[in-house]
Each structure stands twice: as C-alpha cells, then as structure tokens.
Scaffold this motif. Structure first.
Motif, PDB file in Angstrom:
ATOM      1  N   LYS A 114      30.758  15.175  11.114  1.00 16.83           N
ATOM      2  CA  LYS A 114      30.630  13.862  11.176  1.00 16.83           C
ATOM      3  C   LYS A 114      31.145  13.511  12.621  1.00 16.83           C
ATOM      4  O   LYS A 114      31.958  14.334  13.374  1.00 16.83           O
ATOM      5  N   THR A 115      30.374  12.832  13.499  1.00 16.27           N
ATOM      6  CA  THR A 115      30.589  12.530  14.842  1.00 16.27           C
ATOM      7  C   THR A 115      32.047  12.150  15.127  1.00 16.27           C
ATOM      8  O   THR A 115      32.378  12.225  16.234  1.00 16.27           O
ATOM      9  N   SER A 116      32.605  11.307  14.282  1.00 19.50           N
ATOM     10  CA  SER A 116      33.871  11.146  14.222  1.00 19.50           C
ATOM     11  C   SER A 116      35.122  12.226  14.147  1.00 19.50           C
ATOM     12  O   SER A 116      35.967  11.978  14.512  1.00 19.50           O
ATOM     13  N   GLU A 117      34.521  13.266  13.767  1.00 19.51           N
ATOM     14  CA  GLU A 117      35.319  14.319  13.437  1.00 19.51           C
ATOM     15  C   GLU A 117      35.102  15.612  14.572  1.00 19.51           C
ATOM     16  O   GLU A 117      35.951  16.497  14.645  1.00 19.51           O
ATOM     17  N   ALA A 118      34.079  15.327  15.692  1.00 16.53           N
ATOM     18  CA  ALA A 118      33.945  16.596  16.494  1.00 16.53           C
ATOM     19  C   ALA A 118      33.688  15.828  17.781  1.00 16.53           C
ATOM     20  O   ALA A 118      34.471  15.650  18.718  1.00 16.53           O
ATOM     21  N   SER A 119      32.445  15.513  18.103  1.00 19.39           N
ATOM     22  CA  SER A 119      31.605  15.262  19.293  1.00 19.39           C
ATOM     23  C   SER A 119      32.224  16.423  20.236  1.00 19.39           C
ATOM     24  O   SER A 119      32.932  16.566  21.088  1.00 19.39           O
ATOM     25  N   ALA A 149      26.990  24.426  21.028  1.00 22.32           N
ATOM     26  CA  ALA A 149      27.719  23.209  20.286  1.00 22.32           C
ATOM     27  C   ALA A 149      26.830  22.047  20.991  1.00 22.32           C
ATOM     28  O   ALA A 149      26.312  21.847  22.131  1.00 22.32           O
ATOM     29  N   GLU A 150      26.552  20.970  20.011  1.00 18.99           N
ATOM     30  CA  GLU A 150      25.579  20.052  20.388  1.00 18.99           C
ATOM     31  C   GLU A 150      26.081  18.752  19.619  1.00 18.99           C
ATOM     32  O   GLU A 150      26.285  18.713  18.726  1.00 18.99           O
ATOM     33  N   PHE A 151      26.042  17.671  20.375  1.00 17.09           N
ATOM     34  CA  PHE A 151      26.470  16.128  19.886  1.00 17.09           C
ATOM     35  C   PHE A 151      25.313  15.622  19.152  1.00 17.09           C
ATOM     36  O   PHE A 151      24.013  15.603  19.631  1.00 17.09           O
ATOM     37  N   GLY A 152      25.784  15.144  18.109  1.00 18.83           N
ATOM     38  CA  GLY A 152      25.021  14.364  17.374  1.00 18.83           C
ATOM     39  C   GLY A 152      24.762  12.909  17.907  1.00 18.83           C
ATOM     40  O   GLY A 152      25.631  12.474  18.850  1.00 18.83           O
ATOM     41  N   GLN A 153      24.090  11.942  17.331  1.00 16.29           N
ATOM     42  CA  GLN A 153      24.068  10.652  17.576  1.00 16.29           C
ATOM     43  C   GLN A 153      25.002   9.745  16.834  1.00 16.29           C
ATOM     44  O   GLN A 153      26.126   9.253  17.076  1.00 16.29           O
ATOM     45  N   ASP A 154      24.551   9.630  15.223  1.00 18.66           N
ATOM     46  CA  ASP A 154      25.410   8.633  14.338  1.00 18.66           C
ATOM     47  C   ASP A 154      25.927   9.438  13.311  1.00 18.66           C
ATOM     48  O   ASP A 154      26.630   8.916  12.584  1.00 18.66           O
ATOM     49  N   THR A 155      25.207  10.557  13.196  1.00 13.26           N
ATOM     50  CA  THR A 155      25.712  11.276  11.721  1.00 13.26           C
ATOM     51  C   THR A 155      26.109  12.580  11.675  1.00 13.26           C
ATOM     52  O   THR A 155      27.140  12.848  11.566  1.00 13.26           O
ATOM     53  N   TRP A 156      25.497  13.678  12.634  1.00 12.54           N
ATOM     54  CA  TRP A 156      25.884  15.070  12.515  1.00 12.54           C
ATOM     55  C   TRP A 156      26.127  15.488  13.885  1.00 12.54           C
ATOM     56  O   TRP A 156      25.038  15.776  14.773  1.00 12.54           O
ATOM     57  N   ASP A 157      27.220  16.139  14.268  1.00 14.38           N
ATOM     58  CA  ASP A 157      27.326  17.087  15.318  1.00 14.38           C
ATOM     59  C   ASP A 157      27.184  18.470  14.861  1.00 14.38           C
ATOM     60  O   ASP A 157      27.105  18.679  13.762  1.00 14.38           O
TER      61      ASP A 157
END
Length: 404
Positions: free
Chosen positions: A316-321, A273-281
């Motif tokens: 979306k980063t708001s749904e995961a991180s 699993a990997e963090f995205g920045q503004d768009t996609w995890d």
C-alpha cells in the motif's frame, strides 16, 4: 525526444572519430602502440556500490560466498548516526576508502562525508541545477573506471529537462572547488514538478542505468519514443548501450510511473523500486524490453494476459512510497518515504512471492536512500528536509545499519 538523442549521438561520434585520429597520430609519432515523495503539495491524485561497479553492491554475497537463501527472519539495527544536519540529501556514492559523497537536491551541492567521523566537507556546486518540486540534484554514481579517471556522474533537473552529466572530482583542490565543469553525457529526459525519477547506477556490465519518471503525463510511460517513465541503459559516454531491446534506443524497459531505486543481486538480476499512485507501490525484477504496465495497471493487475510484467512484491502506498534500494545478504532493502520504514525483501533462492518484513518503522522519519556498504552494513539516508517531512533537530541524517 529521440531527435535530441540522435543529434547528441552524432556529435559524440564526430568527437570520437577526431579523438581516434589524434590518438593514432600520437602513437605513430611515438613509434609504439510520489506522491512519490509522500503526500505533499505535488502528490498528484492521492532512490551500492564500490568504485569499480557503482551499481553492483559490495556485499560480498557472490555466488561462491555464502550464496544460500537468506534467513526466514531478518533484522535491521541502527548502530551509528554518521552525519547530521544535511539539507535535502538525495544521492549517495561511496568512495574508495569508505567516505561518502551526498547530493543536496534543493541546494545543488555535493558534500563529502568522512566514513568514520561524519565530518562534512563541501565538494562543490553543480551549475545548471534548477531545483523545484521533486526535481533538483538527485542521483550520484562513480565512473566504473573511477580509480583512473576520477569521474563522478550526476542526474539533475535543469530549466529545460532532466539530464546526466559527469564531472572530474579533484579532492586535492580547496573545499568547494573540487568539481570540474559538467560534461553532459545525456539530456532530453522530460522534467516536471513531480515524477522526475533520478536514480543512476552502473551495472555489472559497466553500463549506466537511469530511472526516469513520467512527470505526471501518464501517456509518456507507454510511449517507447519518450524517455519518460522508463529505465534507460547507456554507455558511460551516454550512447544507447549495445544490446538494448529497441535497437538504436536508450530505452531498456517501459511502463514505469517513477523509478527511484536500482540495484543488482549477485546473479546480475536488476531490481527496481517504483512509486504507485493510489493503490500499490512495487518492487520489480527488470527484464530488457518488458512493459511494467503504468498507467494501464498498478501493481499485480494484468490478470492472465501476460501483456505486462507484474511486480515481485507490492505494498500500500501508505506503507512504502519507495525511493532507494540496496541489495545485501540475499535481500533487497527498500527505503520508504511516506511509509517511514525499511523493507526487507528476500530474493536469493526464493521462488514465488517473497515474504517481506518492515524495520525501523516511524523511528527515523522518511527514508530516501539506502546503499550497501559491504557485508551486513548499509548506509541509510533520511529525508525530512525535502519540504514533505517534519524536520527535527539534527535532520537530515546518514545512519549506519546492520542487517541480516
């Protein structure tokens, strides 16, 4: 960075040679043979296993054990709150017999949790931990030969770097004094206020894998000579593992932003699993030597070029991180920090892009670490006391979750 590795290897080689000489003499004498963690002050522009194979899930989902595709619809239910009042919990390592070891990122301590009662016993503190921002005492993993050597591995931040050390764990000693002195097996991983990676796990091949971050210096991810923004593959002694894709290098894959989740399915595929920045995890299937695109692309952005390995799934980063992941019942289960939910990604017997499902959404706060505990059981660690959350009474917690 690689000069540090080479110096370290030379020292290890001298030690190994001396050990071999002494051993031979003894035998002859004897006459026998994220925003990675959500949106906070360091968010930038906008984390299992039995003792024999600490990275391979004890799910009982082997190829001959019900290895059918997972059901189309899954479920996840919290059946028990095992432990409460943990401070900045991060890494989790199941012990033989069912108890758990949990690290405190900010306090630099390790605590044992009784797997039945939730009773907490302080194991000890790890000297040299310099917690700041997203750094501190993070991933834990038991030695692949834990039954005989009782070695515990830890990934942590110091004043100068991120590193991996191993310590003897002697549970017969008094509480708080059960850890031996750290033996550094690998050092020189870049550190920063953000993107320190931190997850470690032993794979089915008994090699040690470590997810690192690029510390906010995005160019490190594409630099194969840097240890930042990578998945590393090492021997238990910290040497570059045999068969690594770039010769005498610990680098296994590159082009990562910040990897905090590692686990294997029963067919020995590695997931991260990997963090995205503004768009996609992202959830990625990791292949030796592949480039996962950061910072050139985020998510499925490589078009038809084939230059970068696209993720299996994205959010979306708001749904995961996402931080930790665990494999159980034919699916990867992914803990979301900012997203405050547990994602299910079916991967066994699934072709094409898998359908994903979210569970426990905003019911238990930020979710940091998830570990398979056998059968349909997971351990799930919350993360409200890491400076990014809003702690409530009892935070942080370890939850028992039943899944399908």
């Amino acid at each position: 960075m690689l000069s540090t590795v080479l110096i370290h290897r030379a020292r290890r080689s001298r030690r190994a040679a001396l050990t071999a000489v002494l051993t031979t003499a003894a035998l002859l004498a004897a006459g026998c043979s994220s925003d990675d963690d959500g949106d906070g002050p360091w968010s930038g522009k906008s984390a299992e296993s039995g003792p024999a194979e600490s990275g391979a899930s004890p799910s009982g989902d082997g190829p001959g054990d019900g290895a059918d595709a997972p059901p189309e619809k899954g479920s996840a239910e919290v059946t028990k709150t095992l432990a409460t009042d943990l401070k900045s919990p991060w890494g989790l390592a199941p012990l033989p017999g069912g108890d758990l070891l949990v690290s405190s990122r900010d306090e630099g301590t390790i605590t044992r949790i009784d797997g039945s009662t939730g009773k907490k016993t302080k194991v000890g503190s790890v000297p040299g931990v310099a917690a700041a921002g997203e750094g501190g005492l993070m991933g834990l993993a038991l030695s692949p030969t834990y039954a005989s050597d009782h070695q515990l591995y830890a990934y942590f931040t110091t004043e100068s770097d991120n590193r991996v050390a191993r310590m003897l764990y002697d549970e017969k000693k008094p509480s708080g004094q059960q850890l031996g002195a750290p033996d550094t097996v690998f050092k020189g991983i870049p550190k920063g206020m953000i993107h320190n990676g931190g997850r470690i796990a032993f794979g089915p091949d008994k090699m040690l894998y470590a997810g690192t971050g690029e510390t906010g210096e995005t160019d490190l991810a594409q630099d194969k000579k840097s240890l930042g923004g990578k998945i590393l593959r090492l021997t238990p002694d910290g040497e570059p593992a045999p068969g690594n894709p770039f010769g005498d290098s610990p680098v296994y894959s590159y082009g990562h932003r910040n990897v905090q989740g590692l686990d294997w399915s029963e067919d020995k595929r590695l997931w991260a699993a990997e963090f995205g920045q503004d768009t996609w995890d992202e959830l990625n299937e990791i292949k030796a030597g592949d480039n996962y695109g950061w910072p050139e692309v985020e998510g499925k952005g490589d078009g038809d070029s084939g230059e970068f390995h696209s993720p299996v799934a994205q959010w979306k980063t708001s749904e995961a991180s996402p931080s930790g992941i665990a494999y159980a019942r034919g699916s990867v289960w992914m803990a979301g920090l900012r997203g405050q939910r547990l994602w299910r990604i079916p991967v066994r017997g699934v072709s094409g892009e898998p359908g994903t499902e979210a569970f426990l959404t905003e019911k238990h706060g930020r979710l940091r670490t998830v570990v398979a505990a056998g059968g349909d059981k997971l351990w799930l660690v919350t993360s409200e006391t890491d400076s990014r959350g809003t702690p409530e009474k009892g935070d942080d917690k370890i939850l028992e979750v039943r899944v399908k």
